[in-house]
Design a protein around this motif. Sequence first.
Motif, PDB file in Angstrom:
ATOM      1  N   LEU A  25      -2.499   6.459   5.429  1.00 58.37           N
ATOM      2  CA  LEU A  25      -2.348   5.445   6.478  1.00 58.37           C
ATOM      3  C   LEU A  25      -2.157   6.095   7.842  1.00 58.37           C
ATOM      4  O   LEU A  25      -2.734   5.657   8.844  1.00 58.37           O
ATOM      5  N   ALA A  26      -1.352   7.155   7.896  1.00 61.20           N
ATOM      6  CA  ALA A  26      -1.154   7.874   9.158  1.00 61.20           C
ATOM      7  C   ALA A  26      -2.450   8.528   9.613  1.00 61.20           C
ATOM      8  O   ALA A  26      -2.780   8.525  10.813  1.00 61.20           O
ATOM      9  N   LEU A  27      -3.201   9.094   8.687  1.00 60.07           N
ATOM     10  CA  LEU A  27      -4.479   9.719   9.029  1.00 60.07           C
ATOM     11  C   LEU A  27      -5.440   8.688   9.625  1.00 60.07           C
ATOM     12  O   LEU A  27      -6.142   8.966  10.603  1.00 60.07           O
ATOM     13  N   CYS A  28      -5.453   7.491   9.054  1.00 60.27           N
ATOM     14  CA  CYS A  28      -6.304   6.424   9.593  1.00 60.27           C
ATOM     15  C   CYS A  28      -5.881   6.044  11.008  1.00 60.27           C
ATOM     16  O   CYS A  28      -6.721   5.780  11.872  1.00 60.27           O
ATOM     17  N   GLN A  29      -4.583   6.011  11.246  1.00 63.63           N
ATOM     18  CA  GLN A  29      -4.077   5.588  12.547  1.00 63.63           C
ATOM     19  C   GLN A  29      -4.196   6.679  13.604  1.00 63.63           C
ATOM     20  O   GLN A  29      -4.545   6.403  14.748  1.00 63.63           O
ATOM     21  N   TYR A  30      -3.913   7.928  13.216  1.00 62.23           N
ATOM     22  CA  TYR A  30      -3.772   8.986  14.211  1.00 62.23           C
ATOM     23  C   TYR A  30      -4.790  10.110  14.100  1.00 62.23           C
ATOM     24  O   TYR A  30      -4.873  10.944  15.006  1.00 62.23           O
ATOM     25  N   GLY A  31      -5.549  10.171  13.025  1.00 63.23           N
ATOM     26  CA  GLY A  31      -6.553  11.226  12.873  1.00 63.23           C
ATOM     27  C   GLY A  31      -7.747  10.974  13.774  1.00 63.23           C
ATOM     28  O   GLY A  31      -7.926   9.892  14.327  1.00 63.23           O
ATOM     29  N   ALA A  55     -11.039  11.355  12.809  1.00 63.97           N
ATOM     30  CA  ALA A  55     -12.292  11.140  12.080  1.00 63.97           C
ATOM     31  C   ALA A  55     -12.702   9.673  12.004  1.00 63.97           C
ATOM     32  O   ALA A  55     -13.767   9.356  11.477  1.00 63.97           O
ATOM     33  N   GLY A  56     -11.875   8.766  12.514  1.00 68.03           N
ATOM     34  CA  GLY A  56     -12.235   7.351  12.502  1.00 68.03           C
ATOM     35  C   GLY A  56     -12.137   6.692  11.142  1.00 68.03           C
ATOM     36  O   GLY A  56     -12.866   5.736  10.857  1.00 68.03           O
ATOM     37  N   TRP A  57     -11.220   7.172  10.288  1.00 69.95           N
ATOM     38  CA  TRP A  57     -11.052   6.576   8.965  1.00 69.95           C
ATOM     39  C   TRP A  57     -10.645   5.110   9.086  1.00 69.95           C
ATOM     40  O   TRP A  57      -9.811   4.760   9.912  1.00 69.95           O
ATOM     41  N   ARG A  58     -11.219   4.275   8.238  1.00 69.56           N
ATOM     42  CA  ARG A  58     -10.928   2.848   8.193  1.00 69.56           C
ATOM     43  C   ARG A  58     -10.246   2.530   6.865  1.00 69.56           C
ATOM     44  O   ARG A  58     -10.850   2.699   5.804  1.00 69.56           O
ATOM     45  N   PRO A  59      -9.005   2.039   6.903  1.00 69.55           N
ATOM     46  CA  PRO A  59      -8.264   1.798   5.660  1.00 69.55           C
ATOM     47  C   PRO A  59      -8.550   0.432   5.056  1.00 69.55           C
ATOM     48  O   PRO A  59      -8.732  -0.553   5.763  1.00 69.55           O
ATOM     49  N   LEU A  60      -8.561   0.394   3.714  1.00 69.56           N
ATOM     50  CA  LEU A  60      -8.694  -0.861   2.996  1.00 69.56           C
ATOM     51  C   LEU A  60      -7.756  -0.844   1.788  1.00 69.56           C
ATOM     52  O   LEU A  60      -7.618   0.184   1.118  1.00 69.56           O
ATOM     53  N   ALA A  61      -7.142  -1.965   1.530  1.00 65.52           N
ATOM     54  CA  ALA A  61      -6.333  -2.123   0.329  1.00 65.52           C
ATOM     55  C   ALA A  61      -7.228  -2.691  -0.768  1.00 65.52           C
ATOM     56  O   ALA A  61      -8.149  -3.462  -0.502  1.00 65.52           O
ATOM     57  N   VAL A  62      -6.940  -2.302  -1.987  1.00 61.98           N
ATOM     58  CA  VAL A  62      -7.647  -2.828  -3.148  1.00 61.98           C
ATOM     59  C   VAL A  62      -6.736  -3.881  -3.779  1.00 61.98           C
ATOM     60  O   VAL A  62      -5.607  -3.591  -4.164  1.00 61.98           O
ATOM     61  N   SER A  63      -7.254  -5.087  -3.866  1.00 63.53           N
ATOM     62  CA  SER A  63      -6.494  -6.198  -4.418  1.00 63.53           C
ATOM     63  C   SER A  63      -7.132  -6.636  -5.737  1.00 63.53           C
ATOM     64  O   SER A  63      -8.358  -6.738  -5.838  1.00 63.53           O
ATOM     65  N   ALA A  64      -6.295  -6.864  -6.727  1.00 56.33           N
ATOM     66  CA  ALA A  64      -6.770  -7.405  -8.007  1.00 56.33           C
ATOM     67  C   ALA A  64      -5.888  -8.587  -8.354  1.00 56.33           C
ATOM     68  O   ALA A  64      -4.663  -8.458  -8.439  1.00 56.33           O
ATOM     69  N   ASP A  65      -6.512  -9.720  -8.522  1.00 56.60           N
ATOM     70  CA  ASP A  65      -5.779 -10.940  -8.872  1.00 56.60           C
ATOM     71  C   ASP A  65      -4.626 -11.202  -7.910  1.00 56.60           C
ATOM     72  O   ASP A  65      -3.527 -11.582  -8.310  1.00 56.60           O
ATOM     73  N   GLY A  66      -4.862 -10.949  -6.619  1.00 53.61           N
ATOM     74  CA  GLY A  66      -3.873 -11.219  -5.590  1.00 53.61           C
ATOM     75  C   GLY A  66      -2.803 -10.166  -5.411  1.00 53.61           C
ATOM     76  O   GLY A  66      -1.916 -10.324  -4.575  1.00 53.61           O
ATOM     77  N   GLU A  67      -2.868  -9.083  -6.169  1.00 53.30           N
ATOM     78  CA  GLU A  67      -1.873  -8.015  -6.086  1.00 53.30           C
ATOM     79  C   GLU A  67      -2.527  -6.743  -5.535  1.00 53.30           C
ATOM     80  O   GLU A  67      -3.651  -6.401  -5.919  1.00 53.30           O
ATOM     81  N   ILE A  68      -1.831  -6.037  -4.644  1.00 51.88           N
ATOM     82  CA  ILE A  68      -2.345  -4.768  -4.131  1.00 51.88           C
ATOM     83  C   ILE A  68      -2.180  -3.712  -5.220  1.00 51.88           C
ATOM     84  O   ILE A  68      -1.061  -3.426  -5.665  1.00 51.88           O
ATOM     85  N   VAL A  69      -3.309  -3.162  -5.659  1.00 52.61           N
ATOM     86  CA  VAL A  69      -3.302  -2.186  -6.753  1.00 52.61           C
ATOM     87  C   VAL A  69      -3.870  -0.840  -6.336  1.00 52.61           C
ATOM     88  O   VAL A  69      -3.850   0.109  -7.124  1.00 52.61           O
ATOM     89  N   GLY A  70      -4.374  -0.747  -5.105  1.00 52.68           N
ATOM     90  CA  GLY A  70      -4.974   0.507  -4.693  1.00 52.68           C
ATOM     91  C   GLY A  70      -5.255   0.566  -3.210  1.00 52.68           C
ATOM     92  O   GLY A  70      -4.966  -0.373  -2.453  1.00 52.68           O
ATOM     93  N   PHE A  71      -5.834   1.695  -2.831  1.00 55.06           N
ATOM     94  CA  PHE A  71      -6.137   1.981  -1.434  1.00 55.06           C
ATOM     95  C   PHE A  71      -7.352   2.894  -1.404  1.00 55.06           C
ATOM     96  O   PHE A  71      -7.573   3.697  -2.316  1.00 55.06           O
ATOM     97  N   VAL A 118       0.847  -1.201   0.000  1.00 51.62           N
ATOM     98  CA  VAL A 118       0.000   0.000   0.000  1.00 51.62           C
ATOM     99  C   VAL A 118       0.879   1.247   0.000  1.00 51.62           C
ATOM    100  O   VAL A 118       0.671   2.177  -0.786  1.00 51.62           O
ATOM    101  N   ALA A 119       1.883   1.278   0.863  1.00 50.87           N
ATOM    102  CA  ALA A 119       2.768   2.446   0.954  1.00 50.87           C
ATOM    103  C   ALA A 119       3.517   2.690  -0.352  1.00 50.87           C
ATOM    104  O   ALA A 119       3.879   3.828  -0.667  1.00 50.87           O
ATOM    105  N   GLY A 120       3.730   1.649  -1.141  1.00 56.50           N
ATOM    106  CA  GLY A 120       4.460   1.773  -2.394  1.00 56.50           C
ATOM    107  C   GLY A 120       3.614   2.185  -3.584  1.00 56.50           C
ATOM    108  O   GLY A 120       4.139   2.372  -4.683  1.00 56.50           O
TER     109      GLY A 120
END
Length: 148
Positions: free
Chosen positions: A37-43, A45-61, A17-19
Motif C-alpha cells: 500500500l505504501a509503495l502504491c502511494q509513495y513509489g 512506478a505508478g502502482w495501482r492497488p486493488l482489493a480482492v473481494s469474495a462474497d463481500g469479504e476482502i480476501v486479497g490484494f 487489506v492491511a490485515g
Amino acid sequence: MSQISLVPVDSGNWRAVAGLTVAPHQREWVAPPTYYLALCQYGDAGWRPLAVSADGEIVGFLMWTIDPEDDAAWIGGVIIDAERQGTGLGRAAITALMEKVLAEEPQVTGFALSYEPDNEAARRAYASVGFAETGETEDTEVVARLKR
C-alpha cells in the motif's frame, strides 16, 4: 469457489487489506500488505492497488502498473489471505485483473510479473494462468510474461 471482484482500496476497506496475512513459509517472498500500500502511494512506478473481494469479504490484494517502455502491464503484490489460499482465488484474481486491464487499457501488449526463483508455489500458480519465464530478471526475481 467464491465469486470474486476487484475493488479499489479505499477508506472503507484499507484496514481489511492491511490485515491480510500469508502463510508463515511465504513471508520470505511476500511483503506485508502495508508495504505494498505504501509503495502504491509513495513509489515512483505508478502502482495501482486493488482489493480482492469474495462474497463481500476482502480476501486479497494485488497491484498493477503499465511499463511505458513496452506497454506491458506488470502485476505485483499478489496476496490471498492465508485462510483462503488453495481455493483458486489467486488464479481468479489474476484472470480478473487481466480482463480489467485489457478493457481499460487497450494499448497493453501483454502482462509481466516476477517472483523469487525458490517460490515454487508462485511459479506453478502463474504458469497455470499461462505465464512463462523469459530469462529476464528483476532484482533477484525471475520474470514471467504472458503475451496478449
